[in-house]
Motif scaffolding. Structure first.
Motif, PDB file in Angstrom:
ATOM      1  N   LEU A  90      -9.634   5.199  -5.387  1.00 43.89           N
ATOM      2  CA  LEU A  90      -8.829   4.101  -4.785  1.00 43.89           C
ATOM      3  C   LEU A  90      -9.690   2.819  -4.815  1.00 43.89           C
ATOM      4  O   LEU A  90      -9.026   1.586  -5.102  1.00 43.89           O
ATOM      5  CB  LEU A  90      -8.622   4.310  -3.424  1.00 43.89           C
ATOM      6  CG  LEU A  90      -7.553   5.298  -3.202  1.00 43.89           C
ATOM      7  CD1 LEU A  90      -7.261   5.627  -1.773  1.00 43.89           C
ATOM      8  CD2 LEU A  90      -6.126   4.982  -3.705  1.00 43.89           C
ATOM      9  N   HIS A  91     -10.968   2.722  -4.602  1.00 45.27           N
ATOM     10  CA  HIS A  91     -11.865   1.598  -4.743  1.00 45.27           C
ATOM     11  C   HIS A  91     -11.623   0.977  -6.037  1.00 45.27           C
ATOM     12  O   HIS A  91     -11.491  -0.385  -6.062  1.00 45.27           O
ATOM     13  CB  HIS A  91     -13.223   1.993  -4.442  1.00 45.27           C
ATOM     14  CG  HIS A  91     -14.217   0.832  -4.558  1.00 45.27           C
ATOM     15  ND1 HIS A  91     -14.876   0.583  -5.637  1.00 45.27           N
ATOM     16  CD2 HIS A  91     -14.596  -0.138  -3.586  1.00 45.27           C
ATOM     17  CE1 HIS A  91     -15.595  -0.441  -5.507  1.00 45.27           C
ATOM     18  NE2 HIS A  91     -15.658  -0.629  -4.244  1.00 45.27           N
ATOM     19  N   VAL A 107       2.053  -5.880  -5.232  1.00 42.03           N
ATOM     20  CA  VAL A 107       2.706  -4.825  -4.566  1.00 42.03           C
ATOM     21  C   VAL A 107       2.176  -3.606  -4.705  1.00 42.03           C
ATOM     22  O   VAL A 107       1.891  -2.815  -3.811  1.00 42.03           O
ATOM     23  CB  VAL A 107       4.108  -4.768  -4.909  1.00 42.03           C
ATOM     24  CG1 VAL A 107       4.979  -3.654  -4.457  1.00 42.03           C
ATOM     25  CG2 VAL A 107       5.007  -5.999  -4.690  1.00 42.03           C
ATOM     26  N   THR A 108       1.537  -3.342  -6.008  1.00 39.45           N
ATOM     27  CA  THR A 108       0.563  -2.106  -6.049  1.00 39.45           C
ATOM     28  C   THR A 108      -0.561  -2.369  -5.389  1.00 39.45           C
ATOM     29  O   THR A 108      -0.989  -1.313  -4.839  1.00 39.45           O
ATOM     30  CB  THR A 108       0.461  -1.975  -7.602  1.00 39.45           C
ATOM     31  OG1 THR A 108       1.464  -1.995  -8.575  1.00 39.45           O
ATOM     32  CG2 THR A 108      -0.299  -0.487  -7.767  1.00 39.45           C
ATOM     33  N   VAL A 109      -1.195  -3.288  -5.362  1.00 41.99           N
ATOM     34  CA  VAL A 109      -2.368  -3.422  -4.671  1.00 41.99           C
ATOM     35  C   VAL A 109      -2.120  -3.340  -3.053  1.00 41.99           C
ATOM     36  O   VAL A 109      -2.761  -2.466  -2.437  1.00 41.99           O
ATOM     37  CB  VAL A 109      -3.131  -4.719  -4.696  1.00 41.99           C
ATOM     38  CG1 VAL A 109      -4.018  -5.149  -3.635  1.00 41.99           C
ATOM     39  CG2 VAL A 109      -3.725  -4.762  -6.017  1.00 41.99           C
ATOM     40  N   LEU A 110      -1.037  -3.868  -2.459  1.00 49.78           N
ATOM     41  CA  LEU A 110      -0.680  -3.583  -1.144  1.00 49.78           C
ATOM     42  C   LEU A 110      -0.514  -1.932  -0.987  1.00 49.78           C
ATOM     43  O   LEU A 110      -1.005  -1.561   0.058  1.00 49.78           O
ATOM     44  CB  LEU A 110       0.527  -4.396  -0.869  1.00 49.78           C
ATOM     45  CG  LEU A 110       0.885  -4.428   0.756  1.00 49.78           C
ATOM     46  CD1 LEU A 110      -0.157  -4.839   1.596  1.00 49.78           C
ATOM     47  CD2 LEU A 110       2.301  -5.231   0.807  1.00 49.78           C
ATOM     48  N   CYS A 121      -2.788   0.283   1.473  1.00 50.74           N
ATOM     49  CA  CYS A 121      -2.220   1.035   2.580  1.00 50.74           C
ATOM     50  C   CYS A 121      -2.967   2.429   2.506  1.00 50.74           C
ATOM     51  O   CYS A 121      -3.531   3.091   3.453  1.00 50.74           O
ATOM     52  CB  CYS A 121      -0.713   1.184   2.761  1.00 50.74           C
ATOM     53  SG  CYS A 121      -0.025  -0.363   3.254  1.00 50.74           S
ATOM     54  N   LEU A 122      -2.789   3.274   1.306  1.00 58.19           N
ATOM     55  CA  LEU A 122      -3.433   4.500   1.188  1.00 58.19           C
ATOM     56  C   LEU A 122      -4.818   4.650   1.549  1.00 58.19           C
ATOM     57  O   LEU A 122      -5.402   5.273   2.042  1.00 58.19           O
ATOM     58  CB  LEU A 122      -3.015   4.933  -0.370  1.00 58.19           C
ATOM     59  CG  LEU A 122      -1.734   5.396  -0.707  1.00 58.19           C
ATOM     60  CD1 LEU A 122      -1.660   5.661  -2.159  1.00 58.19           C
ATOM     61  CD2 LEU A 122      -1.125   6.476   0.231  1.00 58.19           C
ATOM     62  N   ARG A 159      -9.214   5.898   4.829  1.00 59.73           N
ATOM     63  CA  ARG A 159     -10.739   5.623   5.461  1.00 59.73           C
ATOM     64  C   ARG A 159     -10.717   5.795   6.786  1.00 59.73           C
ATOM     65  O   ARG A 159     -11.714   6.237   7.345  1.00 59.73           O
ATOM     66  CB  ARG A 159     -10.903   4.133   5.124  1.00 59.73           C
ATOM     67  CG  ARG A 159     -12.081   3.628   5.874  1.00 59.73           C
ATOM     68  CD  ARG A 159     -13.381   3.857   5.227  1.00 59.73           C
ATOM     69  NE  ARG A 159     -14.625   3.103   5.726  1.00 59.73           N
ATOM     70  CZ  ARG A 159     -15.125   2.157   5.538  1.00 59.73           C
ATOM     71  NH1 ARG A 159     -14.838   1.476   4.482  1.00 59.73           N
ATOM     72  NH2 ARG A 159     -16.203   1.809   6.158  1.00 59.73           N
ATOM     73  N   ILE A 160      -9.454   5.506   7.449  1.00 57.64           N
ATOM     74  CA  ILE A 160      -9.448   6.148   8.817  1.00 57.64           C
ATOM     75  C   ILE A 160      -9.471   7.356   9.165  1.00 57.64           C
ATOM     76  O   ILE A 160     -10.127   7.999  10.146  1.00 57.64           O
ATOM     77  CB  ILE A 160      -8.088   5.476   9.482  1.00 57.64           C
ATOM     78  CG1 ILE A 160      -7.937   3.957   9.541  1.00 57.64           C
ATOM     79  CG2 ILE A 160      -7.851   6.133  10.824  1.00 57.64           C
ATOM     80  CD1 ILE A 160      -6.709   3.365   9.876  1.00 57.64           C
ATOM     81  N   THR A 161      -9.065   8.310   8.228  1.00 54.83           N
ATOM     82  CA  THR A 161      -9.168   9.824   8.374  1.00 54.83           C
ATOM     83  C   THR A 161     -10.443  10.508   7.827  1.00 54.83           C
ATOM     84  O   THR A 161     -10.863  11.412   8.193  1.00 54.83           O
ATOM     85  CB  THR A 161      -7.740  10.471   7.937  1.00 54.83           C
ATOM     86  OG1 THR A 161      -7.633  10.132   6.410  1.00 54.83           O
ATOM     87  CG2 THR A 161      -6.624  10.040   8.540  1.00 54.83           C
ATOM     88  N   HIS A 162     -11.048   9.538   7.213  1.00 53.38           N
ATOM     89  CA  HIS A 162     -12.267  10.392   6.240  1.00 53.38           C
ATOM     90  C   HIS A 162     -13.341   9.630   6.607  1.00 53.38           C
ATOM     91  O   HIS A 162     -14.485  10.021   6.263  1.00 53.38           O
ATOM     92  CB  HIS A 162     -11.905  10.650   4.822  1.00 53.38           C
ATOM     93  CG  HIS A 162     -11.076  11.442   4.410  1.00 53.38           C
ATOM     94  ND1 HIS A 162      -9.419  11.337   4.462  1.00 53.38           N
ATOM     95  CD2 HIS A 162     -11.039  12.867   4.180  1.00 53.38           C
ATOM     96  CE1 HIS A 162      -9.124  12.363   4.205  1.00 53.38           C
ATOM     97  NE2 HIS A 162      -9.641  13.168   3.814  1.00 53.38           N
ATOM     98  N   GLY A 163     -13.495   8.327   7.199  1.00 54.25           N
ATOM     99  CA  GLY A 163     -14.598   7.563   7.438  1.00 54.25           C
ATOM    100  C   GLY A 163     -15.312   7.451   6.174  1.00 54.25           C
ATOM    101  O   GLY A 163     -15.149   7.459   4.961  1.00 54.25           O
ATOM    102  N   ALA A 164     -16.532   6.613   6.437  1.00 56.08           N
ATOM    103  CA  ALA A 164     -17.516   6.388   5.256  1.00 56.08           C
ATOM    104  C   ALA A 164     -18.887   7.075   5.468  1.00 56.08           C
ATOM    105  O   ALA A 164     -19.197   7.149   6.659  1.00 56.08           O
ATOM    106  CB  ALA A 164     -17.576   4.771   5.357  1.00 56.08           C
TER     107      ALA A 164
END
Length: 184
Positions: A21-22, A61-64, A68-69, A74-79
């Motif tokens: 994703l990055h 739109v694709t970047v947006l 979101c994904l 990141r919220i569910t897997h952290g860093a």
């Protein structure tokens, strides 16, 4: 959240989904930025310019959607935590810059979307999926949103440049492996 020092046995790298994703978002942001600069320099209203505007919107739109994904991931897997040797001010600066970049990955496409709507031009993703028309044409709002979109884009460009320079500093000056955390 500020990353803590790396405890023994903790993963020190991002996972494959985060890395994908990055780099995908980075590539699309660079393409949208380049296309945006190119299209506004084309004089008049030509078929090429109209095509570039469509592509630019589709990239936004694709970047947006990918942002979101990425935020959900990141919220569910952290860093992974930073190395224990990283000064606290650098960790705080990295955290602040990452937060700004996330915010701009949402704000830049949304400002462009609303600018397009205020200009009376609906966004039709990939030429087949019309996005909701949330505001009607507004000749007073149009220049404000145009300027906002431009300003946010330039802030994003500066943030990306700072992010890249920091990664290169860690790679070639500090030699601390920070860049390897996000390499495939």
């Amino acid at each position: 959240m500020i990353h803590s020092a790396t405890p023994a046995g903790s993963p020190r790298r991002y996972g494959g989904v985060a890395i994908l994703l990055h780099w995908l978002i980075a590539l699309l942001v660079a393409a949208a930025f380049t296309l945006g600069l190119t299209m506004v320099d084309i004089p008049g209203l030509t078929p090429t310019k109209l095509k570039y505007f469509s592509w630019h919107k589709w990239l936004g739109v694709t970047v947006l959607a990918l942002a979101c994904l990425r935020l959900l991931w990141r919220i569910t897997h952290g860093a992974p935590p930073y190395d224990a040797g990283m000064p606290a001010w650098q960790a705080k600066a990295a955290h602040a810059l990452h937060g700004l970049l996330y915010l701009l990955l949402f704000a830049v496409p949304m400002s462009g979307y609303f600018y397009s709507l205020a200009a009376g031009v609906p966004v039709v993703y990939l030429g087949v999926l019309p996005l909701p028309v949330l505001i009607g044409p507004d000749q007073e709002l149009k220049p404000i949103l145009k300027q906002l979109h431009y300003a946010l884009t330039m802030i994003l460009a500066a943030g990306v440049a700072g992010h890249v320079l920091a990664a290169l500093k860690h790679q070639f000056i500090d030699r601390d492996g920070v860049l390897r955390r996000m390499l495939p």
